[in-house]
Design an enzyme around this catalytic site. Structure first.
Site, PDB file in Angstrom:
ATOM      1  N   ASP A   1     -11.559   3.030   3.879  1.00 26.98           N
ATOM      2  CA  ASP A   1     -11.945   1.629   3.684  1.00 26.98           C
ATOM      3  C   ASP A   1     -13.466   1.491   3.582  1.00 26.98           C
ATOM      4  OD1 ASP A   1     -10.117  -0.362   3.286  1.00 26.98           O
ATOM      5  OD2 ASP A   1      -9.675  -0.678   5.415  1.00 26.98           O
TER       6      ASP A   1
ATOM      7  N   LYS B   1       0.841  -1.201   0.000  1.00 28.90           N
ATOM      8  CA  LYS B   1       0.000   0.000   0.000  1.00 28.90           C
ATOM      9  C   LYS B   1       0.877   1.251   0.000  1.00 28.90           C
ATOM     10  CE  LYS B   1      -3.996  -2.188   2.030  1.00 28.90           C
ATOM     11  NZ  LYS B   1      -4.597  -2.778   3.211  1.00 28.90           N
TER      12      LYS B   1
ATOM     13  N   GLN C   1      -5.255  -1.900   9.367  1.00 27.98           N
ATOM     14  CA  GLN C   1      -5.068  -3.207   8.717  1.00 27.98           C
ATOM     15  C   GLN C   1      -5.730  -4.292   9.573  1.00 27.98           C
ATOM     16  OE1 GLN C   1      -3.507  -3.646   5.628  1.00 27.98           O
ATOM     17  NE2 GLN C   1      -4.306  -5.713   5.821  1.00 27.98           N
TER      18      GLN C   1
END
Ligand code: NDP
Length: 285
Positions: free
Chosen positions: A120, A53, A97
């Site tokens: 997200d 990422k 994460q």
């Protein structure tokens, strides 16, 4: 008949180029999009995802920072860090994460991210926005699937879409996004009876179960678009999807491979959401 293979790497490159131009435009106006990634513990797969990422951010003109916590970190420490990032103007997107270690309540940690930085799309505000058709940050994996369908010229309106899997990060948001575009939806789960009867009716079949090659050729309609979200590591170390690619590709109209299908799109859509968050922040100045 052999299906057209939907090349996730090629589509991801195209989408990234479009959004990189938007990031460059923002930078000229004095705002560099910024993403903070929080990782707790030392899950090797998570560490690889986080490094990927950061590299993808770099290539797209996005500033990124990684906040690493040890496995035994407390939930309060992580939430304090998120709250600090919520107040940091240089950061437009915050990503935690997952999975978090067992002593964490993921729901509470996600809830502490400011909704306008939740790239997200997992915060309840953004989930509600998605359900009501006012999406702010579409969850990255189903967003990536929608982008692949769009870039491949596959019509959604009026089609019958069958989604196998009902997780909060893939199956459910996937079904909602297809519904929003005018598809008729069936959602199947591990409790579904006669799964093949449903999957065989799909014009668009999206599979996200984590069960290697469970969708076999007899479960697919001739000419269907088959999207395989699954990523399964086999005993020989190779990756495989939830669809038996070799046989299904002889019957489907379009199909995504694993690896190289949906996977590359997920990180790409995270970059898009981060740039979109920065555009919104810039518009409010
Ligand atoms: P979850 O384990 O959270 O959900 C799996 C879903 O599949 C559940 O709803 C389950 O039903 C359903 N299911 C399991 N077995 C069957 C079956 N035999 N028939 C019908 N439905 C079944 O997984 P995720 O949604 O998080 O991930 C799914 C897959 O996608 C995994 O392989 C994962 O690695 C991959 N993935 C890939 C991403 C990418 O970037 N390409 C991103 C995220 C995930 P029930 O609810 O009844 O248990």
């Amino acid at each position: 008949m052999s299906a057209k293979i939907m090349d996730g790497h090629a589509i991801a490159r195209e989408v990234r180029a479009e959004w990189k131009a938007r990031a460059e435009h923002l930078i000229k106006q004095g705002t560099q999009p910024g993403l903070a990634v929080i990782i707790v513990g030392n899950n090797p797969a998570s560490s690889i995802y986080v490094r990927n990422k950061a590299r993808a951010c770099d290539e797209t003109g996005i500033y990124s920072e990684i906040h690493e916590f040890p496995e035994n970190a407390s939930q309060n420490e992580v939430v304090d860090c998120i709250q600090e990032l919520n107040r940091t103007p240089r950061i437009h997107g915050i990503l935690v994460q997952l999975p978090l270690p067992d002593h964490f309540e993921s729901r509470k940690v996600i809830a502490s991210i400011a909704a306008e930085k939740d790239v997200d799309g997992f915060h309840l505000y953004n989930v509600g926005a998605l359900v009501t058709g006012n999406t702010v940050f579409p969850p990255c994996t189903p967003y990536g699937v929608m982008k692949m369908l769009e870039k491949s010229g596959i019509e959604i309106e009026g089609k019958h879409a069958v989604v196998v899997g009902r997780s909060n990060i893939v199956g459910k948001p996937m079904a909602l996004m297809l519904l929003e575009q005018g598809a008729t939806i069936t959602i199947c789960t591990s409790k579904t009876r006669n799964l093949a009867e449903h999957t065989r009716r799909a014009d668009i079949l999206v599979v996200a179960t984590g069960k290697p090659r469970m969708i076999t050729v007899d479960m697919v309609k001739l000419g269907a678009t088959v999207i395989d979200v699954g990523i399964n590591r086999m005993p020989d170390g190779k990756l495989t999807g939830d669809v038996d690619f070799e046989s299904v590709k002889e019957k489907a109209g379009y199909i995504t491979p694993v690896p190289g299908g949906v996977g590359p799109m997920t990180i790409t859509m995270l970059l898009c959401n981060t740039i979109a968050a920065a555009e919104r922040a810039q518009a409010m100045v």
